[in-house]
Structures are given as structure tokens and as C-alpha cells.
Scaffold this motif. Structure first.
Motif, short mmCIF file in Angstrom:
data_model
loop_
_atom_site.label_atom_id
_atom_site.label_comp_id
_atom_site.label_asym_id
_atom_site.label_seq_id
_atom_site.Cartn_x
_atom_site.Cartn_y
_atom_site.Cartn_z
N ASN A 1 0.82 -1.21 0.00
CA ASN A 1 0.00 0.00 0.00
C ASN A 1 0.85 1.26 0.00
O ASN A 1 0.36 2.35 0.28
CB ASN A 1 -0.93 0.01 1.21
N CYS B 1 -4.19 -6.04 -2.54
CA CYS B 1 -4.76 -4.80 -3.05
C CYS B 1 -4.47 -4.70 -4.54
O CYS B 1 -3.62 -5.41 -5.07
CB CYS B 1 -4.20 -3.59 -2.31
N LYS C 1 -3.68 7.52 1.29
CA LYS C 1 -3.56 6.34 0.44
C LYS C 1 -2.70 6.69 -0.77
O LYS C 1 -3.04 7.54 -1.57
CB LYS C 1 -4.93 5.85 -0.01
N GLN D 1 0.92 2.80 -6.06
CA GLN D 1 2.22 2.14 -6.16
C GLN D 1 3.10 2.82 -7.21
O GLN D 1 4.32 2.79 -7.13
CB GLN D 1 2.05 0.65 -6.53
#
Length: 544
Positions: free
Chosen positions: A144, A184, A208, A211
């Protein structure tokens, strides 16, 4: 055999784990699927030396498709599916793509410098190994977190990279294993003001992060500060610099150096740099020595073949002497009359003011055209590019903002109205033409040719020499030897050089322009006298 049915059954295919798990099949699997699994895994049941030998053969074989190359080298099945189904014009890998994929297989942790001509798929060359590296190294602690950053010199190029990335990461799940606690989706995001504000004014641990983050250098620097930098870059694995020759130029080098200095103490971060041309040799060697750790150099030369069976259309390069600015306009009119004004077309100028001046001269020619330059907003530029792709706009009059990286298919003609400042810029402008085209049309009965026309005047005498040399190397005809050799007469009087300024773009005759200028000066002088309160004496009337 439906190989994608096997590859996308909830597992990530990796060369290290494939031999251990290939015999484990679920009871729910059908007999046909079990046979497919057995067939696929039996092909990979070889010793290490034979595997390396096969991989070398696969990559060096020109006839192998991109899909087959990735399948045999155990790349993620969903990644292969996305490339095969969501990207156009990806049939066989180009040289830069093959070598980049081979390098990612042979040495996982290494710095890379990739140099390849325009239109050879450099974005995909670094994106495939990048996504594969994230998939293979993701775990519960970092999945994450931000794992890669890609920087590009312009917002338009950054958005294009984001659109390609968004297509090939959709549906990819990280850490998708039976014994993992969580998983995820792999996400890519373009750094915008909303995310920047969150990073600056909120707790970074609660934000959040994607990537893969794509940005321009200036926007990325503005989003980083002393408090959040270490947290944001904690799990970073790859830092990619696209069009690195421009990012090492005087306009961007301070920003690029600042970002690279943040990564110098992070030995686990690989730095990948890709471009079509090299920057200044001294600057380039200094950057490699200071910020990179024994980088691998991938250098590919220009070829008329993009792949083994896709041949680019013939590109005719020509150099035209026009005398002065009015001669340039007359040359454009002549091209239009001789049916050489073939859209889709890009016309390059050196500044936005000259773009607008040329647009005002040509907008009544009943040809759909538009301008695109840095003074326009991002939304305005996007609208012009979309209309150009849809065929609503035939000609774009632009600056060098469109010279780099933008992948627009079908462009037939490039006109360098103002000569490029250097040969590297000329190569990038030339690279916009002929993309997505083959040497023949769909019926195969009409030969497709593209053209790049460079106009130059008296004041371009010195700047045209390196451009002429590049044209000669490309096999252009009609380039005089005295120009290639640099035998240009120089003005001994430096005062004359100062007078040699580029004239304004206009088709109005000189005598009329002079009259307009005199009239304007008279009006300005009259207004100035009124403001200062100076009363002009009345003329004495003659006695009759």
C-alpha cells in the motif's frame, strides 16, 4: 491451448516458485484445465542453464511476438493480457523493449540508461519491467506504499505515460497468495493538486498512496518537504526519468539534481533513464558518476524496421532556403497550391507569440487548424490534441512542447517553420511523423510517404549546419556539401549580427507596415501631449 486461462487463475507466475507449485491442482479444476496446467509446467521443467539458454534465444529471435516473449519468461498473466488487448500497435517487441526485458530478467537490481530513436516504444520498455518488479517484490508491509516514481518534462507527456500505465495495470492484484493476510489492486496515479495538498497538509501515514506515481519534476518537488519525504520514499524501488536529455538541460537540471540527491542515500532504489538522444557529454558523465551505481547502457540505433515485419513509411527530409520571413509564408502557400500540404500536420515555431501570428495569417485558408503552446491551460491543450486525433483539426501550429514524447498516430507532414535550436531537437521533432503508419495502406495498393520540411533564412546560417549533417546521415537528397561542411560566410561586423533579428510574421507589404507604424506613433505622441497638458500652438491662417 488457452494459455491466459491458465495464467489468470488467481496466481502470479514467477520463475522461482513455478516448479514447486505446478503439481498442485484443485479438485474443482476440470480435466482440460489440468491438462493445460501439466502442459504449461512441463515446458518449464528444465535446469537453470537450459532456461537461460532458451530465454536468450527467445529475446534475440526477431519473429517472436510480445505476448509469447512475456509468457515464456513468466511475466504476470494479467499484465500480458492487458498489453495484448488494451494497447494498439504492440505486435512484436522493438530492440529497446527486448533488451530492457532481457536486462530485467538477468539482473533485477541495476541502474539503466536506455537510448533509442523516437517511436520505438520506450515507455513500454521501462513500464513492463517496472510493473513486473512491483508485482514480484510486493508484500504485506509495502503493497500500500509508493514503490516507483516516473518523472517527465511536460504535463502532456506525463499524462500520456499515465494513460498507458492505467491501461496495462488494470485488474492486477498485488500479494495475491493463499497465505497472505491481505491484497490490493496495483494503481497508478498522476500527481495532481489534490494529492499534493494531502501530502503537505495531512498526516502522510493516513494518505492512500498509489504504487506508481507520475509527475513533472517541479510538481513533485512542491509536494515533498522535510516532514513527509522519508515516509513517502520509504518503500521506493524504482525512479524513472523519461526524456532525461531534456531533464538534464539548463531548464530542468536543478530540479532533477534535487530529486536525485534525495535518493543518493537510498541504495535500494534503482534509477532508470530513457530518451532518444544524449544530453551534453560532460553533464551526462557527471550525473552517471554522481547519482548512478554502475548503470547498464542500452543504446539502439535508428532502423527503418520497428519490428521484424512492420516497416515504417518512407520519410523524406528536405531543407528549403526562403531568404526571409515573408519567404516562409510564400513557401507555405506554394506547398498548399502544389498539394504538398498533406494533413495531419504539425508546424513548429520557436515561441507562442509566433504561433499565434502564423495562425492569424493562415486561419482563413479553409483548413481546420489550431495552436498549441505553453501559455494554454492543460484542459485547452487536451482539447486540441483530442480534436487532432479525431480529425476535427488537421493542422496544429505549435512550439517544442509537442516535440517530445507525445505519441500521436498518423502524422504525415512536419514543417519546421523556425529551425530547431540544435540537432537533438530536430530528431525529436522528426520523431512525431509516421507513427502508427506502415509503408502501404490497408489495401496494400498505395505507397504511404511522409515528409519533414525545414525552412531557413539568412539569420539561420549557423544553426542550419548541424541540422544539415543529420539530414545527410539519414540519406536526405539535395543537401549541399558546402552546408554540411560548415562553409558559411560569417559577418565580420558584429553590429550587423545584432540587426539580424527575426522579423514578425506578416504578409502585409513593407510600405503599408511603415505607414501603419508612423500613424500609430503620431497617435501615441498626441495622447502623451494631452496627458502632460502640452497644448500645441494653432497654425496661423493665411490672409486671403
Amino acid at each position: 491451448m488457452d494459455i491466459f486461462k491458465v495464467l489468470t487463475r488467481g496466481t502470479n507466475i514467477k520463475s522461482n516458485s513455478i516448479n514447486k507449485n505446478y503439481t498442485k491442482t484443485t479438485k474443482k479444476s476440470s480435466i482440460e484445465e489440468d491438462k493445460e496446467l501439466d502442459f504449461f509446467h512441463n515446458q518449464t521443467k528444465k535446469n537453470t542453464s537450459s532456461n537461460d539458454h532458451v530465454e536468450d534465444e527467445i529475446i534475440e529471435n526477431e519473429d517472436i511476438s510480445m505476448k509469447e516473449l512475456l509468457v515464456r519468461n513468466h511475466f504476470n498473466g494479467k499484465l500480458i493480457y492487458n498489453i495484448d488487448n488494451h494497447l494498439l500497435n504492440v505486435d512484436k517487441p522493438t530492440e529497446i523493449q527486448s533488451k530492457s526485458i532481457k536486462l530485467s530478467i538477468e539482473s533485477e537490481n541495476t541502474d539503466v540508461v536506455g537510448i533509442s530513436p523516437t517511436g520505438t516504444g520506450k515507455t513500454l520498455a521501462f513500464m513492463i519491467p517496472l510493473i513486473s518488479k512491483i508485482i514480484m517484490n510486493s508484500n504485506d508491509s509495502n503493497m500500500n506504499s509508493l514503490q516507483s516514481i516516473i518523472i517527465a518534462p511536460t504535463n502532456d507527456l506525463a499524462k500520456q505515460i499515465f494513460q498507458v500505465t492505467e491501461n496495462i495495470v488494470q485488474g492486477i492484484v498485488l500479494n495475491h497468495k493463499q497465505n497472505s493476510k491481505s491484497n490490493c489492486k496495483l494503481e497508478a496515479q498522476l500527481l495532481n493538486s489534490k494529492l499534493s495538498n494531502k501530502l503537505l497538509f495531512e498526516n502522510v501515514n493516513n494518505v492512500k498512496m498509489p504504487q506508481i506515481l507520475i509527475s513533472t519534476p517541479k510538481r513533485l518537488i512542491s509536494a515533498l518537504n522535510k516532514e513527509n519525504t522519508d515516509v513517502i520514499l520509504e518503500h521506493l524501488k524504482v525512479f524513472v526519468i523519461d526524456e532525461f536529455d531534456q531533464l538534464f538541460s539548463n531548464d530542468f537540471i536543478k530540479q532533477t539534481e534535487k530529486l536525485l540527491s534525495l535518493l543518493d542515500d537510498r541504495q535500494h532504489v534503482n534509477k532508470w533513464m530513457y530518451s532518444a538522444t544524449k544530453p551534453d557529454e560532460r553533464v551526462f558523465n557527471n550525473i552517471m558518476k554522481k547519482h548512478m551505481n554502475k548503470p547498464e547502457l542500452i543504446e539502439c540505433k535508428y532502423s527503418s524496421k520497428l519490428t521484424s515485419n512492420i516497416v515504417k513509411p518512407k520519410i523524406t527530409e528536405s531543407l528549403v532556403f526562403v531568404g526571409n520571413e515573408q519567404g516562409k509564408l510564400l513557401q507555405l502557400r506554394q506547398l498548399q497550391q502544389n498539394s504538398q500540404f498533406i494533413p495531419p500536420m504539425l508546424i513548429f515555431l520557436e515561441s507562442h507569440s509566433r504561433c499565434m501570428a502564423l495562425y492569424n495569417e493562415l486561419k482563413y485558408n479553409s483548413i481546420p487548424m489550431a495552436t498549441l503552446h505553453s501559455k494554454m491551460s492543460i484542459n485547452e491543450r487536451e482539447k486540441v490534441i483530442n480534436e487532432f486525433k479525431e480529425g476535427k483539426v488537421w493542422v496544429i501550429i505549435t512550439t517544442d512542447i509537442m516535440a517530445r514524447g507525445l505519441d500521436i498516430n498518423g502524422i504525415r507532414t512536419i514543417i519546421n517553420y523556425d529551425i530547431p535550436k540544435n540537432k537533438e531537437l530536430y530528431i525529436h521533432r522528426l520523431g512525431r511523423v509516421g507513427r502508427g503508419l506502415t509503408s502501404y495502406n490497408t489495401r496494400g495498393n498505395k505507397k504511404i510517404e511522409c515528409e519533414c520540411i525545414t525552412l531557413y533564412s539568412k539569420i539561420d546560417a549557423k544553426d542550419v549546419i548541424p541540422i544539415a549533417k543529420v539530414m545527410k546521415q539519414h540519406g536526405a537528397e539535395g543537401i549541399p556539401d558546402w552546408l554540411v561542411e560548415g562553409r558559411v560566410r560569417e559577418n565580420k561586423n558584429k553590429k550587423d549580427d545584432k540587426k539580424m533579428k527575426r522579423e514578425k510574421i506578416s504578409t502585409v507589404p513593407g510600405i503599408i507596415r511603415k505607414e501603419r507604424r508612423m500613424k500609430k506613433e503620431m497617435i501615441d505622441a498626441s495622447r502623451k501631449r494631452k496627458q502632460e497638458g502640452i497644448v500645441r500652438p494653432e497654425k496661423k491662417q493665411k490672409k486671403i
